[in-house]
Design a protein around this motif. Structure first.
Motif, PDB file in Angstrom:
ATOM      1  N   PHE A 299     -18.858   4.693 -12.471  1.00  0.00           N
ATOM      2  CA  PHE A 299     -16.828   5.033 -12.646  1.00  0.00           C
ATOM      3  C   PHE A 299     -16.351   3.424 -12.370  1.00  0.00           C
ATOM      4  CE2 PHE A 299     -19.120   8.563 -10.588  1.00  0.00           C
ATOM      5  CZ  PHE A 299     -18.753   9.701 -11.816  1.00  0.00           C
TER       6      PHE A 299
ATOM      7  N   ASP B 277      -7.385   9.009  -0.638  1.00  0.00           N
ATOM      8  CA  ASP B 277      -8.312   9.891   0.404  1.00  0.00           C
ATOM      9  C   ASP B 277      -7.274  11.071   0.949  1.00  0.00           C
ATOM     10  OD1 ASP B 277     -10.729   7.889   0.744  1.00  0.00           O
ATOM     11  OD2 ASP B 277      -9.401   6.958   1.580  1.00  0.00           O
TER      12      ASP B 277
ATOM     13  N   ALA C 291      -9.128   0.302  -7.596  1.00  0.00           N
ATOM     14  CA  ALA C 291      -9.842  -0.306  -6.679  1.00  0.00           C
ATOM     15  C   ALA C 291     -11.272  -0.234  -7.278  1.00  0.00           C
ATOM     16  CB  ALA C 291      -9.748   0.421  -5.530  1.00  0.00           C
TER      17      ALA C 291
ATOM     18  N   ARG D 213     -18.279   8.186  -1.251  1.00  0.00           N
ATOM     19  CA  ARG D 213     -18.401   8.627  -1.182  1.00  0.00           C
ATOM     20  C   ARG D 213     -19.512   8.923  -2.737  1.00  0.00           C
ATOM     21  NH1 ARG D 213     -14.746  13.120  -0.355  1.00  0.00           N
ATOM     22  NH2 ARG D 213     -13.084  12.181   0.864  1.00  0.00           N
ATOM     23  N   SER D 214     -19.672   7.454  -3.353  1.00  0.00           N
ATOM     24  CA  SER D 214     -20.944   7.338  -4.721  1.00  0.00           C
ATOM     25  C   SER D 214     -22.287   7.019  -3.270  1.00  0.00           C
ATOM     26  CB  SER D 214     -20.245   5.878  -5.460  1.00  0.00           C
ATOM     27  OG  SER D 214     -18.943   5.993  -5.986  1.00  0.00           O
TER      28      SER D 214
ATOM     29  N   ALA E  10      -9.360   8.261  -9.789  1.00  0.00           N
ATOM     30  CA  ALA E  10      -8.245   7.043 -10.684  1.00  0.00           C
ATOM     31  C   ALA E  10      -8.416   6.767 -11.715  1.00  0.00           C
ATOM     32  CB  ALA E  10      -8.888   6.247  -9.523  1.00  0.00           C
TER      33      ALA E  10
ATOM     34  N   HIS F  95     -19.276   2.491  -3.635  1.00  0.00           N
ATOM     35  CA  HIS F  95     -18.235   3.527  -2.898  1.00  0.00           C
ATOM     36  C   HIS F  95     -18.356   4.281  -1.877  1.00  0.00           C
ATOM     37  CE1 HIS F  95     -14.949   6.677  -1.651  1.00  0.00           C
ATOM     38  NE2 HIS F  95     -13.479   5.884  -2.352  1.00  0.00           N
TER      39      HIS F  95
ATOM     40  N   TYR G 241      -5.826  -9.746   2.172  1.00  0.00           N
ATOM     41  CA  TYR G 241      -5.274  -8.514   3.215  1.00  0.00           C
ATOM     42  C   TYR G 241      -4.293  -8.929   4.328  1.00  0.00           C
ATOM     43  CZ  TYR G 241      -8.372  -5.149   0.782  1.00  0.00           C
ATOM     44  OH  TYR G 241      -8.940  -4.750  -1.051  1.00  0.00           O
TER      45      TYR G 241
ATOM     46  N   THR H 201       0.872  -1.034   0.399  1.00  0.00           N
ATOM     47  CA  THR H 201       0.052   0.160  -0.233  1.00  0.00           C
ATOM     48  C   THR H 201       0.916   1.279   0.084  1.00  0.00           C
ATOM     49  OG1 THR H 201      -0.318  -0.361   2.370  1.00  0.00           O
ATOM     50  CG2 THR H 201      -1.834  -1.189   1.070  1.00  0.00           C
TER      51      THR H 201
ATOM     52  N   LEU I 180      -0.889  -0.732  -9.114  1.00  0.00           N
ATOM     53  CA  LEU I 180      -2.459  -0.167  -8.422  1.00  0.00           C
ATOM     54  C   LEU I 180      -2.891   0.820  -8.543  1.00  0.00           C
ATOM     55  CD1 LEU I 180      -4.619  -2.363  -7.913  1.00  0.00           C
ATOM     56  CD2 LEU I 180      -4.133  -1.569  -5.518  1.00  0.00           C
TER      57      LEU I 180
ATOM     58  N   LYS J  23     -12.639   3.257 -15.009  1.00  0.00           N
ATOM     59  CA  LYS J  23     -11.509   3.003 -14.572  1.00  0.00           C
ATOM     60  C   LYS J  23     -11.225   2.162 -15.866  1.00  0.00           C
ATOM     61  CE  LYS J  23     -12.006   2.309  -9.723  1.00  0.00           C
ATOM     62  NZ  LYS J  23     -11.989   2.754  -8.534  1.00  0.00           N
TER      63      LYS J  23
ATOM     64  N   ALA K  58     -11.248  -5.841  -5.025  1.00  0.00           N
ATOM     65  CA  ALA K  58     -11.997  -5.845  -3.950  1.00  0.00           C
ATOM     66  C   ALA K  58     -11.749  -5.163  -2.657  1.00  0.00           C
ATOM     67  CB  ALA K  58     -13.361  -6.524  -4.500  1.00  0.00           C
TER      68      ALA K  58
HETATM   69  P1  FAD Z   1     -12.048   6.861  -7.200  1.00  0.00           P
HETATM   70  O1  FAD Z   1     -12.167   5.726  -8.760  1.00  0.00           O
HETATM   71  O2  FAD Z   1     -11.627   8.230  -8.672  1.00  0.00           O
HETATM   72  O3  FAD Z   1     -13.501   6.721  -6.672  1.00  0.00           O
HETATM   73  C1  FAD Z   1     -13.248   7.824  -5.412  1.00  0.00           C
HETATM   74  C2  FAD Z   1     -14.745   8.622  -5.820  1.00  0.00           C
HETATM   75  O4  FAD Z   1     -15.140   9.432  -6.463  1.00  0.00           O
HETATM   76  C3  FAD Z   1     -15.849   7.307  -6.056  1.00  0.00           C
HETATM   77  O5  FAD Z   1     -16.653   7.831  -5.096  1.00  0.00           O
HETATM   78  C4  FAD Z   1     -15.885   6.863  -7.576  1.00  0.00           C
HETATM   79  O6  FAD Z   1     -17.262   6.821  -7.536  1.00  0.00           O
HETATM   80  C5  FAD Z   1     -16.238   8.552  -7.128  1.00  0.00           C
HETATM   81  N1  FAD Z   1     -16.209   9.159  -8.118  1.00  0.00           N
HETATM   82  C6  FAD Z   1     -14.955   8.114  -9.648  1.00  0.00           C
HETATM   83  N2  FAD Z   1     -14.983   9.314 -10.876  1.00  0.00           N
HETATM   84  C7  FAD Z   1     -15.454   9.817 -11.112  1.00  0.00           C
HETATM   85  C8  FAD Z   1     -16.052  11.019 -11.962  1.00  0.00           C
HETATM   86  N3  FAD Z   1     -15.034  10.977 -13.317  1.00  0.00           N
HETATM   87  N4  FAD Z   1     -16.454  11.834 -11.871  1.00  0.00           N
HETATM   88  C9  FAD Z   1     -17.067  12.211 -10.631  1.00  0.00           C
HETATM   89  N5  FAD Z   1     -17.055  10.819  -9.801  1.00  0.00           N
HETATM   90  C10 FAD Z   1     -16.535  10.024 -10.008  1.00  0.00           C
HETATM   91  N6  FAD Z   1      -5.658   4.287  -0.468  1.00  0.00           N
HETATM   92  C11 FAD Z   1      -4.380   5.296  -0.089  1.00  0.00           C
HETATM   93  O7  FAD Z   1      -3.939   5.558   0.273  1.00  0.00           O
HETATM   94  N7  FAD Z   1      -3.255   4.323  -0.763  1.00  0.00           N
HETATM   95  C12 FAD Z   1      -3.599   2.843  -0.594  1.00  0.00           C
HETATM   96  O8  FAD Z   1      -2.263   1.859  -0.996  1.00  0.00           O
HETATM   97  C13 FAD Z   1      -5.047   1.780  -1.306  1.00  0.00           C
HETATM   98  N8  FAD Z   1      -4.978   0.934  -1.421  1.00  0.00           N
HETATM   99  C14 FAD Z   1      -6.319   0.374  -1.634  1.00  0.00           C
HETATM  100  C15 FAD Z   1      -6.369  -0.467  -2.321  1.00  0.00           C
HETATM  101  C16 FAD Z   1      -7.331  -1.317  -2.637  1.00  0.00           C
HETATM  102  C17 FAD Z   1      -8.139  -2.773  -2.933  1.00  0.00           C
HETATM  103  C18 FAD Z   1      -9.202  -0.719  -1.993  1.00  0.00           C
HETATM  104  C19 FAD Z   1      -9.972  -1.232  -2.796  1.00  0.00           C
HETATM  105  C20 FAD Z   1      -8.668   0.407  -1.743  1.00  0.00           C
HETATM  106  C21 FAD Z   1      -7.780   1.287  -1.044  1.00  0.00           C
HETATM  107  N9  FAD Z   1      -7.015   2.142  -0.996  1.00  0.00           N
HETATM  108  C22 FAD Z   1      -6.072   2.831  -0.918  1.00  0.00           C
HETATM  109  C23 FAD Z   1      -8.059   2.669  -0.742  1.00  0.00           C
HETATM  110  C24 FAD Z   1      -8.939   4.320  -1.648  1.00  0.00           C
HETATM  111  O9  FAD Z   1      -7.721   4.896  -2.065  1.00  0.00           O
HETATM  112  C25 FAD Z   1     -10.112   5.229  -1.362  1.00  0.00           C
HETATM  113  O10 FAD Z   1     -11.063   4.181  -1.025  1.00  0.00           O
HETATM  114  C26 FAD Z   1     -10.261   6.354  -2.451  1.00  0.00           C
HETATM  115  O11 FAD Z   1     -11.488   6.717  -1.297  1.00  0.00           O
HETATM  116  C27 FAD Z   1     -10.642   5.765  -3.247  1.00  0.00           C
HETATM  117  O12 FAD Z   1      -9.899   5.516  -4.449  1.00  0.00           O
HETATM  118  P2  FAD Z   1     -10.621   5.253  -6.174  1.00  0.00           P
HETATM  119  O13 FAD Z   1      -8.996   4.457  -6.582  1.00  0.00           O
HETATM  120  O14 FAD Z   1     -11.683   4.066  -5.925  1.00  0.00           O
HETATM  121  O15 FAD Z   1     -10.830   6.950  -6.654  1.00  0.00           O
END
Ligand code: FAD
Length: 293
Positions: free
Chosen positions: A165, A110, A147, A155-156, A129, A153, A272, A49, A105, A169, A179
């Motif tokens: 979304f 956050d 992810a 925030r969704s 992402a 999520h 995990y 991570t 990944l 990705k 997941a």
């Molecule tokens: P996104 O896919 O960008 O989504 C974020 C939010 O925005 C979601 O609610 C989504 O629905 C929304 N969204 C996405 N695209 C858009 C768009 N174009 N317009 C409007 N809304 C949109 N966190 C860490 O800090 N370090 C780590 O190493 C880490 N590893 C993880 C590994 C896994 C397997 C998982 C499931 C989570 C991990 N996390 C980690 C947590 C993750 O960073 C958070 O859950 C973060 O809030 C969401 O990241 P994401 O990449 O899914 O974001």
């Protein structure tokens, strides 16, 4: 270096594990004990991570590099867009490439401090992402994961929006998704099936963390974003004050869920580990996925 996608090919189910970068020398020993114990079981990949803040990030890069250079394991480096400009992200991706890491990944991450606080993108950075997926892809021959959130999520607004979304990705060039934790197979399987029904063939790996203690359970519930199903809490309730009984029941529940997921054709189970190997080995051994577990 091989890719996650290559490692997931073939009929036999695989497993992979997640590690956290060590915070100090003691942590480092704990991590490396788990790395060495799991190495012998031949996981498809191990992911590390990415923390918030400079020093934690350096530790991620160091730990990932050591795994790439000193073990037979395939490392997957997590990377988030938090407080990074695009130039810095390019730099980190370049570092990974330089130490032989070709699997990333890609995550949005956050806000530091409060995960549900207001997300503010770096003024020269990325917001989501899918943009990071594109950036990593642009920079070279990387295999990219993202992810996925079986309960949506946090925030969704709803599952349809979340799926949209996730697909964005994957369609941006991600090869697979991992997941978030969950405690009943159905929401995961529904999400996987909806991704396939939308015409996307990327593998979606379930995230598994056995419930080993009441404290661990609370963390799982918090991270998954969903309450425990009634039948699971009923099975664990009698062991609230029985450490061994709770752990044994948690391993039973995880094994049963993994078996169901394997029966449903998942290509791999992603554990995990919290930098421990024992519970993962127990579940794998019970599933007959590794002979030496
Ligand atoms: P996104 O896919 O960008 O989504 C974020 C939010 O925005 C979601 O609610 C989504 O629905 C929304 N969204 C996405 N695209 C858009 C768009 N174009 N317009 C409007 N809304 C949109 N966190 C860490 O800090 N370090 C780590 O190493 C880490 N590893 C993880 C590994 C896994 C397997 C998982 C499931 C989570 C991990 N996390 C980690 C947590 C993750 O960073 C958070 O859950 C973060 O809030 C969401 O990241 P994401 O990449 O899914 O974001």
């Amino acid at each position: 270096m091989t890719s996650v996608v290559e490692r997931l090919r073939g009929e036999s189910p695989k497993f992979s594990v997640e590690f956290l970068p060590p915070r100090d020398a003691e942590d480092e020993k704990v991590l490396w004990k788990a790395v060495r114990e799991l190495e012998g079981l031949d996981p498809a990949f191990v992911s590390i991570t990415y923390g918030a803040g400079g020093s934690r990030r350096d530790r991620t890069i160091r730990a990932t590099g050591r795994i790439a250079q000193e073990t037979t394991l395939l490392p997957v480096a997590h990377l988030t867009a938090v407080e990074h400009s695009v130039a810095e992200l390019r730099n980190v991706i370049g570092w990974y490439a330089a130490i032989g890491v070709r699997n990333i990944l890609a995550l949005r991450g956050d806000p530091p401090g409060d995960p549900m606080g207001e997300w503010v993108a770096h003024p020269e950075g990325l917001s989501y992402a899918d943009e990071l997926v594109r950036l990593v892809r642009e920079l070279g021959d990387f295999c990219v994961g993202v992810a996925a959130f079986p309960y949506g999520h946090p925030r969704s607004g709803d599952l349809d929006t979340d799926l949209k979304f996730l697909l964005r990705k994957l369609n941006a060039g991600a090869d697979y998704a991992v997941a978030q934790l969950f405690h009943a197979p159905e929401p995961f399987l529904r999400m996987r099936d909806r991704v396939a029904a939308a015409g996307c063939s990327a593998a979606i790996l379930p995230g598994i963390m056995p419930m080993l203690s009441p404290r661990g359970l609370a963390k799982i519930v918090e991270l998954s974003g969903a309450d425990l199903p009634l039948e699971v809490s009923r099975r664990l309730e009698p062991y609230a004050d029985d450490v061994a009984g709770f752990r044994a029941t948690g391993i039973d529940i995880a094994t049963e869920m993994c078996q169901r997921l394997l029966d449903e054709g998942v290509p791999a189970l992603h554990f995990y580990t919290m930098n421990r190997s024992k519970a993962t080995k127990e579940v794998l051994g019970r599933l007959g996925l590794v002979t030496r577990a």
